[in-house]
Design a protein around this motif. Structure first.
Motif, PDB file in Angstrom:
ATOM      1  N   MET A  41      -0.012  48.257   0.581  1.00 50.96           N
ATOM      2  CA  MET A  41      -0.354  46.893   0.277  1.00 50.96           C
ATOM      3  C   MET A  41      -1.684  46.801  -0.444  1.00 50.96           C
ATOM      4  N   GLY A  42      -2.581  47.676  -0.152  1.00 58.61           N
ATOM      5  CA  GLY A  42      -3.857  47.675  -0.839  1.00 58.61           C
ATOM      6  C   GLY A  42      -4.940  46.873  -0.153  1.00 58.61           C
ATOM      7  N   VAL A  43      -4.644  46.164   0.914  1.00 62.97           N
ATOM      8  CA  VAL A  43      -5.649  45.383   1.622  1.00 62.97           C
ATOM      9  C   VAL A  43      -6.476  46.325   2.488  1.00 62.97           C
ATOM     10  N   ARG A  44      -7.799  46.274   2.325  1.00 62.69           N
ATOM     11  CA  ARG A  44      -8.679  47.148   3.106  1.00 62.69           C
ATOM     12  C   ARG A  44      -9.538  46.356   4.093  1.00 62.69           C
ATOM     13  N   ASN A  45      -9.887  45.118   3.736  1.00 65.49           N
ATOM     14  CA  ASN A  45     -10.708  44.266   4.602  1.00 65.49           C
ATOM     15  C   ASN A  45      -9.873  43.059   5.012  1.00 65.49           C
ATOM     16  N   LEU A  46      -9.957  42.677   6.273  1.00 65.77           N
ATOM     17  CA  LEU A  46      -9.131  41.599   6.781  1.00 65.77           C
ATOM     18  C   LEU A  46      -9.969  40.690   7.666  1.00 65.77           C
ATOM     19  N   ILE A  47      -9.854  39.384   7.433  1.00 64.32           N
ATOM     20  CA  ILE A  47     -10.456  38.381   8.314  1.00 64.32           C
ATOM     21  C   ILE A  47      -9.290  37.614   8.924  1.00 64.32           C
ATOM     22  N   ALA A  48      -9.096  37.758  10.227  1.00 63.58           N
ATOM     23  CA  ALA A  48      -8.007  37.078  10.927  1.00 63.58           C
ATOM     24  C   ALA A  48      -8.595  35.948  11.748  1.00 63.58           C
ATOM     25  N   LYS A  49      -7.915  34.808  11.762  1.00 66.79           N
ATOM     26  CA  LYS A  49      -8.381  33.665  12.527  1.00 66.79           C
ATOM     27  C   LYS A  49      -7.318  33.308  13.550  1.00 66.79           C
ATOM     28  N   SER A  50      -7.777  32.936  14.736  1.00 64.11           N
ATOM     29  CA  SER A  50      -6.866  32.592  15.824  1.00 64.11           C
ATOM     30  C   SER A  50      -7.410  31.387  16.572  1.00 64.11           C
ATOM     31  N   ASP A  51      -6.500  30.582  17.132  1.00 62.30           N
ATOM     32  CA  ASP A  51      -6.926  29.439  17.912  1.00 62.30           C
ATOM     33  C   ASP A  51      -7.083  29.805  19.386  1.00 62.30           C
ATOM     34  N   SER A  52      -6.799  31.047  19.745  1.00 64.05           N
ATOM     35  CA  SER A  52      -6.870  31.474  21.137  1.00 64.05           C
ATOM     36  C   SER A  52      -8.131  32.298  21.387  1.00 64.05           C
ATOM     37  N   GLU A  53      -9.038  31.744  22.164  1.00 61.45           N
ATOM     38  CA  GLU A  53     -10.263  32.476  22.504  1.00 61.45           C
ATOM     39  C   GLU A  53      -9.946  33.689  23.356  1.00 61.45           C
ATOM     40  N   LEU A  54      -8.943  33.581  24.215  1.00 60.28           N
ATOM     41  CA  LEU A  54      -8.532  34.693  25.052  1.00 60.28           C
ATOM     42  C   LEU A  54      -8.047  35.862  24.198  1.00 60.28           C
ATOM     43  N   LEU A  55      -7.196  35.574  23.226  1.00 58.27           N
ATOM     44  CA  LEU A  55      -6.665  36.621  22.357  1.00 58.27           C
ATOM     45  C   LEU A  55      -7.769  37.292  21.554  1.00 58.27           C
ATOM     46  N   VAL A  56      -8.666  36.504  20.992  1.00 54.88           N
ATOM     47  CA  VAL A  56      -9.754  37.055  20.188  1.00 54.88           C
ATOM     48  C   VAL A  56     -10.633  37.970  21.039  1.00 54.88           C
ATOM     49  N   ASN A  57     -10.964  37.532  22.248  1.00 60.11           N
ATOM     50  CA  ASN A  57     -11.815  38.350  23.110  1.00 60.11           C
ATOM     51  C   ASN A  57     -11.102  39.594  23.612  1.00 60.11           C
ATOM     52  N   GLN A  58      -9.794  39.535  23.806  1.00 51.31           N
ATOM     53  CA  GLN A  58      -9.062  40.736  24.196  1.00 51.31           C
ATOM     54  C   GLN A  58      -9.059  41.767  23.075  1.00 51.31           C
ATOM     55  N   VAL A  59      -8.828  41.322  21.848  1.00 49.03           N
ATOM     56  CA  VAL A  59      -8.814  42.251  20.715  1.00 49.03           C
ATOM     57  C   VAL A  59     -10.206  42.807  20.445  1.00 49.03           C
ATOM     58  N   ASN A  60     -11.231  41.965  20.582  1.00 47.21           N
ATOM     59  CA  ASN A  60     -12.602  42.427  20.344  1.00 47.21           C
ATOM     60  C   ASN A  60     -13.146  43.260  21.500  1.00 47.21           C
ATOM     61  N   GLY A  61     -12.456  43.294  22.636  1.00 44.51           N
ATOM     62  CA  GLY A  61     -12.888  44.100  23.769  1.00 44.51           C
ATOM     63  C   GLY A  61     -13.708  43.354  24.788  1.00 44.51           C
ATOM     64  N   GLY A  62     -13.892  42.052  24.641  1.00 42.43           N
ATOM     65  CA  GLY A  62     -14.666  41.279  25.607  1.00 42.43           C
ATOM     66  C   GLY A  62     -13.905  41.004  26.886  1.00 42.43           C
ATOM     67  N   PHE A  63     -12.582  40.820  26.781  1.00 34.97           N
ATOM     68  CA  PHE A  63     -11.733  40.587  27.942  1.00 34.97           C
ATOM     69  C   PHE A  63     -10.748  41.727  28.047  1.00 34.97           C
ATOM     70  N   GLN A  64     -10.273  42.004  29.253  1.00 39.11           N
ATOM     71  CA  GLN A  64      -9.251  43.020  29.402  1.00 39.11           C
ATOM     72  C   GLN A  64      -7.888  42.349  29.487  1.00 39.11           C
ATOM     73  N   ALA A  65      -6.869  43.063  29.040  1.00 38.30           N
ATOM     74  CA  ALA A  65      -5.511  42.541  29.067  1.00 38.30           C
ATOM     75  C   ALA A  65      -4.947  42.704  30.467  1.00 38.30           C
ATOM     76  N   ARG A  66      -4.280  41.673  30.958  1.00 33.73           N
ATOM     77  CA  ARG A  66      -3.679  41.721  32.282  1.00 33.73           C
ATOM     78  C   ARG A  66      -2.170  41.753  32.118  1.00 33.73           C
TER      79      ARG A  66
END
Length: 190
Positions: free
Chosen positions: A1-26
């Motif tokens: 695809m050629g995309v190297r940099n990605l900015i993803a936006k989400s309306d879920s604070e829980l999801l964002v923190n889980q992906v960033n490592g701030g929250f753990q997945a249950r």
């Protein structure tokens, strides 16, 4: 695809923190989705998931949840028929933990409860029911006392009730009902 940099936006604070490592997945299913997401993130040079200044994602979520026919024409809707993770048999495994080669059950507001096998059940019930501090309590009370002592097994309440029914002293000195076995017939006196 050629995309190297990605900015993803989400309306879920829980999801964002889980992906960033701030929250753990249950739960096993959430952990599988998180692993799949992290595997995809590894394919990019840089991925940012900002939660602040996320007005566009919030507005899109609100428009999509209103289900207005006019707005749905402008919002591309894609229904995913096949899940991106394999289906798993979900058991209540997350409530149990092995520690020092013993199986423990995690409770919501209690310490770890040691799971015991059939050989230990009779000894524990006898010790709590008739032991030094035993007071020959009823089945439910006995089960709760065993639970407070830090033990657990799946048939705890039934076993405690059966143990109390078999206790000679409990049956001999138990309260008995003086009510007749049949219903009383009311009589009206003249």
């Amino acid at each position: 695809m050629g995309v190297r940099n990605l900015i993803a936006k989400s309306d879920s604070e829980l999801l964002v923190n889980q992906v960033n490592g701030g929250f753990q997945a249950r739960g096993p299913r959430t952990e599988l989705y998180l692993r799949c997401t992290r595997r995809l993130i590894g394919k990019f040079k840089e991925v940012r998931l900002p939660r602040e200044k996320n007005n566009n994602a919030d507005a899109l979520e609100k428009m999509g949840s209103q289900h207005q026919a006019m707005l749905l024409e402008f919002i591309p809707l894609e229904i995913q028929e096949i899940p991106s993770i394999p289906e798993v048999e979900v058991m209540q495994v997350e409530r149990y933990v092995v520690y020092d080669e013993n199986l423990y059950k995690r409770g919501f507001n209690q310490p770890l409860l040691r799971c015991v096998d059939e050989e230990e059940v009779n000894y524990i019930l006898r010790e709590v029911h008739e032991g030094i501090c035993g007071n020959h309590s009823g089945g439910n009370s006995l089960a709760m006392k065993v639970l407070h002592q830090g033990y657990y097994w799946p048939t705890m309440k039934e076993d405690a009730a059966n143990f109390v029914r078999a206790c000679d002293r409990c049956q001999r000195f138990a309260n008995y009902s003086s009510m007749p076995a049949t219903l009383l017939t009311p009589m009206v006196s003249p």
